[in-house]
Design a protein around this motif. Structure first.
Motif, PDB file in Angstrom:
ATOM      1  N   UNK A 121       0.685  -1.471   0.006  1.00  0.00           N
ATOM      2  CA  UNK A 121       0.089   0.056   0.078  1.00  0.00           C
ATOM      3  C   UNK A 121       0.718   1.386  -0.057  1.00  0.00           C
ATOM      4  N   UNK A 122       0.138   2.614  -0.108  1.00  0.00           N
ATOM      5  CA  UNK A 122       0.953   3.452  -0.205  1.00  0.00           C
ATOM      6  C   UNK A 122       1.010   4.229   1.286  1.00  0.00           C
ATOM      7  N   UNK A 142       0.665  -4.670   3.575  1.00  0.00           N
ATOM      8  CA  UNK A 142       1.259  -5.445   2.404  1.00  0.00           C
ATOM      9  C   UNK A 142       0.524  -6.387   1.794  1.00  0.00           C
ATOM     10  N   UNK A 143       0.743  -6.766   0.348  1.00  0.00           N
ATOM     11  CA  UNK A 143      -0.421  -7.503  -0.308  1.00  0.00           C
ATOM     12  C   UNK A 143      -0.076  -8.868   0.008  1.00  0.00           C
ATOM     13  N   UNK A 175       0.891  -6.764 -13.849  1.00  0.00           N
ATOM     14  CA  UNK A 175       1.942  -6.497 -12.650  1.00  0.00           C
ATOM     15  C   UNK A 175       1.394  -5.152 -12.027  1.00  0.00           C
ATOM     16  N   UNK A 176       0.888  -5.410 -10.685  1.00  0.00           N
ATOM     17  CA  UNK A 176       0.277  -3.826 -10.141  1.00  0.00           C
ATOM     18  C   UNK A 176       1.622  -3.400  -9.648  1.00  0.00           C
ATOM     19  N   UNK A 177       1.607  -1.992  -9.087  1.00  0.00           N
ATOM     20  CA  UNK A 177       2.423  -1.027  -8.427  1.00  0.00           C
ATOM     21  C   UNK A 177       2.243  -0.785  -7.127  1.00  0.00           C
ATOM     22  N   UNK A 178       3.074  -0.607  -6.374  1.00  0.00           N
ATOM     23  CA  UNK A 178       3.225  -0.332  -4.932  1.00  0.00           C
ATOM     24  C   UNK A 178       2.334   1.100  -4.797  1.00  0.00           C
ATOM     25  N   UNK A 235      -4.491  10.746   4.184  1.00  0.00           N
ATOM     26  CA  UNK A 235      -5.045   9.542   3.770  1.00  0.00           C
ATOM     27  C   UNK A 235      -4.316   8.948   2.729  1.00  0.00           C
ATOM     28  N   UNK A 236      -4.333   7.476   2.348  1.00  0.00           N
ATOM     29  CA  UNK A 236      -3.535   6.840   1.434  1.00  0.00           C
ATOM     30  C   UNK A 236      -4.028   5.704   0.998  1.00  0.00           C
ATOM     31  N   UNK A 237      -3.874   5.421  -0.310  1.00  0.00           N
ATOM     32  CA  UNK A 237      -4.482   4.140  -0.898  1.00  0.00           C
ATOM     33  C   UNK A 237      -3.666   2.747  -0.782  1.00  0.00           C
ATOM     34  N   UNK A 238      -4.264   1.692  -1.373  1.00  0.00           N
ATOM     35  CA  UNK A 238      -3.711   0.618  -1.333  1.00  0.00           C
ATOM     36  C   UNK A 238      -3.136   0.349  -2.618  1.00  0.00           C
TER      37      UNK A 238
END
Length: 245
Positions: A196-197, A209-210, A229-232, A241-244
């Motif tokens: 996550x961010x 963490x994923x 493939x995703x990104x952090x 606030x922060x996102x996943x």
């Protein structure tokens, strides 16, 4: 000898130590038995340089040397394993010098029952299983973001998979990587979610963490796997606030 007197000399200590010889004599003065001492020194040159004691020398007689049978040293520490994965061998050595055979003494007994002065043995070593190899030589592949960030994902493979097993097996369309299965075989696939961010007031180490999932699948040669493939998550510098990922 030049001196005609009866010379009986006891060498109470004749210790041929590594690096030199030391002797003590009792009897006539040293100046009168020079020839005899010369003889003793000539004998010590033929004696093993360690652990020789108590010799009796008499004029006209023969020196009786103590017979020493050999004994083994400890096995040396083994060297490195002969392989980097799977089962290999590692070598140990021992030497017949504890003590070394001297004056007609026996050499050490080898593991096979014969005699010798050195012995080597090979012991098994196991360093874990090696990666499976398919008929084409494929072992494994790791898929990455290809160095790209942002919501659109990568637009080019560039040089990221060069010299790796999946070079020439991956194409790219709209940010999705298409992997062509090289051989019909069982493949173990592991996937990890992106981290996550975080925001400007939080600790990066506290972010989520994923999840990690894995499984084994039977795949057919020529099948296409679509891999996204995703990104952090990135840093939120404007709010708390922060996102996943």
């Amino acid at each position: 000898m030049a001196n005609t007197a009866v010379l009986t000399v006891w060498l109470f200590v004749l210790s041929a130590v590594c690096g030199g010889t030391d002797a003590q004599a009792q009897g006539d003065p040293v100046s009168s038995i020079v020839d005899l001492l010369h003889l003793a020194l000539q004998l010590t040159e033929q004696i093993q340089k360690c652990n020789v004691t108590a010799l009796l020398l008499e004029q006209g007689g023969v020196a009786e040397l103590e017979q020493v049978d050999g004994g083994w040293s400890d096995w040396t520490d083994h060297n490195g394993c002969s392989v980097t994965c799977g089962t290999g061998t590692q070598t140990q050595v021992r030497i017949c010098n504890n003590p070394a055979p001297a004056n007609g003494g026996l050499q050490c007994v080898l593991l096979d029952g014969t005699k010798g002065l050195t012995e080597t043995q090979n012991l098994p070593c196991v360093l874990g299983s090696c990666p499976a190899v398919t008929a084409s030589g494929f072992r494994n592949a790791t898929f990455t973001t290809l160095g790209y960030r942002g919501r659109l994902g990568p637009s080019s493979l560039t040089y990221h998979y060069i010299t790796q097993d999946h070079e020439n097996l991956v194409t790219l369309q709209n940010g999705i990587q298409y992997f062509t299965v090289p051989d019909t075989a069982y493949y173990r696939i592991q996937a990890a979610g992106a981290a996550g961010g975080w925001d400007f007031d939080s600790n990066r180490a506290d972010r989520g963490r994923g999840a990690l999932v894995m499984g084994t699948f039977l795949l057919q040669a020529g099948e296409l796997l679509k891999i996204l493939v995703g990104q952090e998550g990135v840093t939120n510098t404007g709010t708390y606030y922060y996102a996943g990922g």
